[in-house]
Scaffold this motif. Structure first.
Motif, PDB file in Angstrom:
ATOM      1  N   ASP A 101      24.291  43.499 -27.025  1.00 21.15           N
ATOM      2  CA  ASP A 101      23.998  44.734 -26.298  1.00 21.15           C
ATOM      3  C   ASP A 101      23.380  45.737 -27.265  1.00 21.15           C
ATOM      4  O   ASP A 101      24.089  46.385 -28.047  1.00 21.15           O
ATOM      5  N   GLU A 102      22.059  45.875 -27.211  1.00 24.49           N
ATOM      6  CA  GLU A 102      21.383  46.787 -28.137  1.00 24.49           C
ATOM      7  C   GLU A 102      21.823  48.233 -27.919  1.00 24.49           C
ATOM      8  O   GLU A 102      21.796  49.040 -28.859  1.00 24.49           O
ATOM      9  N   GLY A 103      22.253  48.564 -26.698  1.00 24.37           N
ATOM     10  CA  GLY A 103      22.711  49.915 -26.437  1.00 24.37           C
ATOM     11  C   GLY A 103      24.003  50.260 -27.153  1.00 24.37           C
ATOM     12  O   GLY A 103      24.327  51.443 -27.311  1.00 24.37           O
ATOM     13  N   ALA A 104      24.744  49.233 -27.598  1.00 27.80           N
ATOM     14  CA  ALA A 104      25.989  49.481 -28.316  1.00 27.80           C
ATOM     15  C   ALA A 104      25.756  49.738 -29.805  1.00 27.80           C
ATOM     16  O   ALA A 104      26.669  50.187 -30.506  1.00 27.80           O
ATOM     17  N   TRP A 105      24.547  49.463 -30.288  1.00 36.94           N
ATOM     18  CA  TRP A 105      24.235  49.701 -31.703  1.00 36.94           C
ATOM     19  C   TRP A 105      24.011  51.193 -31.919  1.00 36.94           C
ATOM     20  O   TRP A 105      23.485  51.891 -31.054  1.00 36.94           O
ATOM     21  N   SER A 106      24.373  51.678 -33.113  1.00 39.17           N
ATOM     22  CA  SER A 106      24.109  53.071 -33.448  1.00 39.17           C
ATOM     23  C   SER A 106      22.784  53.245 -34.182  1.00 39.17           C
ATOM     24  O   SER A 106      22.410  54.358 -34.543  1.00 39.17           O
ATOM     25  N   PHE A 107      22.070  52.140 -34.408  1.00 38.44           N
ATOM     26  CA  PHE A 107      20.728  52.179 -34.995  1.00 38.44           C
ATOM     27  C   PHE A 107      19.975  50.966 -34.470  1.00 38.44           C
ATOM     28  O   PHE A 107      20.586  49.995 -33.985  1.00 38.44           O
ATOM     29  N   PRO A 108      18.638  50.973 -34.524  1.00 37.84           N
ATOM     30  CA  PRO A 108      17.875  49.826 -34.020  1.00 37.84           C
ATOM     31  C   PRO A 108      18.199  48.566 -34.817  1.00 37.84           C
ATOM     32  O   PRO A 108      18.252  48.595 -36.049  1.00 37.84           O
ATOM     33  N   PRO A 109      18.414  47.436 -34.161  1.00 37.60           N
ATOM     34  CA  PRO A 109      18.781  46.214 -34.871  1.00 37.60           C
ATOM     35  C   PRO A 109      17.740  45.721 -35.862  1.00 37.60           C
ATOM     36  O   PRO A 109      18.072  44.968 -36.778  1.00 37.60           O
ATOM     37  N   ASP A 110      16.479  46.142 -35.694  1.00 39.89           N
ATOM     38  CA  ASP A 110      15.440  45.697 -36.623  1.00 39.89           C
ATOM     39  C   ASP A 110      14.944  46.831 -37.518  1.00 39.89           C
ATOM     40  O   ASP A 110      13.832  46.784 -38.038  1.00 39.89           O
ATOM     41  N   CYS A 111      15.803  47.839 -37.763  1.00 35.52           N
ATOM     42  CA  CYS A 111      15.331  49.011 -38.518  1.00 35.52           C
ATOM     43  C   CYS A 111      15.119  48.698 -39.997  1.00 35.52           C
ATOM     44  O   CYS A 111      14.171  49.186 -40.608  1.00 35.52           O
ATOM     45  N   GLY A 112      15.989  47.920 -40.618  1.00 37.64           N
ATOM     46  CA  GLY A 112      15.846  47.618 -42.037  1.00 37.64           C
ATOM     47  C   GLY A 112      15.997  48.820 -42.945  1.00 37.64           C
ATOM     48  O   GLY A 112      15.560  48.789 -44.105  1.00 37.64           O
ATOM     49  N   ASP A 113      16.637  49.883 -42.470  1.00 35.34           N
ATOM     50  CA  ASP A 113      16.804  51.083 -43.282  1.00 35.34           C
ATOM     51  C   ASP A 113      17.998  50.948 -44.223  1.00 35.34           C
ATOM     52  O   ASP A 113      18.867  50.095 -44.045  1.00 35.34           O
ATOM     53  N   VAL A 114      18.027  51.830 -45.230  1.00 40.60           N
ATOM     54  CA  VAL A 114      19.174  51.936 -46.126  1.00 40.60           C
ATOM     55  C   VAL A 114      19.773  53.318 -45.951  1.00 40.60           C
ATOM     56  O   VAL A 114      19.086  54.332 -46.107  1.00 40.60           O
TER      57      VAL A 114
END
Length: 408
Positions: A101-114
């Protein structure tokens, strides 16, 4: 562990001081995360291309491996040493679990951020950071290949999360590749090195009966009811406990049950899925015999027009390395030199190590950085652990490739 709540700062780089070689690892891992590679969902072309660009820029020898249908299942990097000796392998998957459920993530699953020292996104922990780290180690060793014995293979698998392990299978079947003396698999977690695992024996069971109308006055035991009785027999089956140096007992689980169609028909077929985790004291033959005894008991108690049929689906052996066996010894010793307390563990779930064990190849798994959200929401990997984890793998590989007293 850092909490996710309240995190607002998002960076494209890393936080805190980091030497250029680790920055290079992190940037490659970010590039891999930003190319979705969910097993069985996404096209693997972009994530493989990102790896090929990185490897090609450093003149590292690599090639794609393909399955029987001609689909890419891995990249194989090969660094040949200048002196005779065994080859060793590092393995990390670059396909991933789905997002859920992508809506349950607090950031985009493919963000790759630090953020606050954590690399975020699907695959950060399992296992794109490890893949980037292994690429960096291959580049370091390529620069001094003439001093090495044997060689190093780095397998970057895009058919791991399917459970097919096509990359590992293609590697072992590749007649151009040197068979490795041992493999280190880059799953995350800094406290344990997995040196063994229970095996598995899996089967489907077709339970038959006479079909009929659910409202008929004729009393008939349907296939679902017969299957339910079989499940009761299996739930009561006695299994041995742990024996000898293998620390885990076997385990039997009924994992699926499918039968019937609608309300008015007594079904004539119900299929069960059976998963048995095996041990040296209770192997595949013992698992098969247990199921056959239970089926014979069912057919004797509740006869049917057709005997219950067992179809074995998969079988992997249990395995366990001793702590002085390579490559476990090199990895554990390198961790100790880095001041890390790492214990050897025998795993309950199966992994690629079981596949390799069936081929007579010793394997370790499960040593890497701290992580959160593995296969769940908000997956992320702790970059503060990267320098020591990198150093452990680098030292372990160097020991195996330079010490003539470290035989397979």
């Amino acid at each position: 562990m850092h909490k996710r709540e309240g995190v607002t700062r998002t960076t494209r780089g890393h936080s805190g001081p980091m030497s250029p070689e680790y920055t290079e690892v992190i940037e490659l891992a970010q590039a891999l995360i930003r190319r979705p590679s969910r097993a069985g969902i996404d096209d693997y072309g972009p994530v493989l291309a990102a790896l090929e660009d990185w490897l090609g820029a450093r003149d590292l020898p690599y090639r794609r491996l393909y399955d029987d249908e001609g689909l890419p299942v891995a990249l194989l990097v090969e660094v040949a040493g200048g002196r005779p000796g065994p080859w060793w392998a590092l393995d990390a998957c670059v396909d991933t679990a789905p997002y859920g459920d992508e809506g349950a993530w607090s950031f985009p699953p493919d963000c790759g951020d630090v953020v606050d020292g954590w690399l975020r996104g699907r695959g950060a922990a399992d296992s794109k950071l490890a893949a980037a780290m292994f690429c960096r180690i291959a580049a370091q060793l390529h620069a001094r290949a003439g001093d090495l014995r044997g060689g190093l293979a780095v397998l970057l698998d895009v058919d791991e999360h399917t459970g097919g392990f096509g990359g590992a299978r293609a590697y072992l079947a590749d007649t151009a590749a040197v068979r490795p003396a041992g493999v280190m698999i880059g799953y995350p977690g800094p406290d344990e090195v997995v040196v063994g695992g229970r095996g598995l024996w899996r089967a489907t069971i077709a339970v038959h009966a006479t079909s009929g109308h659910s409202g008929s006055s004729r009393r008939a035991v349907g296939a679902v009811s017969r299957a339910a009785r079989l499940v009761q027999f299996l739930d009561k089956a006695e299994l041995p406990g742990p024996e000898g140096e293998f620390p885990l007992p076997p385990k039997l689980t009924v994992t699926s049950c499918h039968g019937g169609d609608g309300f008015s028909v007594v079904p004539d077929l119900c299929e069960l899925g059976i998963d048995i985790r095996t041990t040296p004291a209770f192997d595949a033959d013992a698992a098969d015999a247990l199921i056959r005894r239970a089926v014979a008991e069912l057919d004797a108690l509740l006869p049917a027009p057709r005997p219950t049929a067992i179809t074995p689906m998969a079988s992997w052996p249990p395995y366990r390395l001793t702590e002085d066996q390579q490559p476990a010894a090199a990895l554990l010793e390198a961790a100790a030199r880095e001041g890390l307390t790492v214990r050897a563990k025998t795993a309950g779930p199966s992994n690629i190590g079981n596949l390799l064990a069936a081929e007579g190849i010793p394997a370790t798994a499960g040593f890497g950085v701290r992580y959160e959200g593995l296969h769940g929401r908000d997956e992320r990997a702790c970059l503060a652990d990267l320098p020591k984890v990198h150093a452990v793998y680098e030292q372990a590989v160097l020991h195996l490739l330079t010490d003539s007293s470290a035989p397979p």
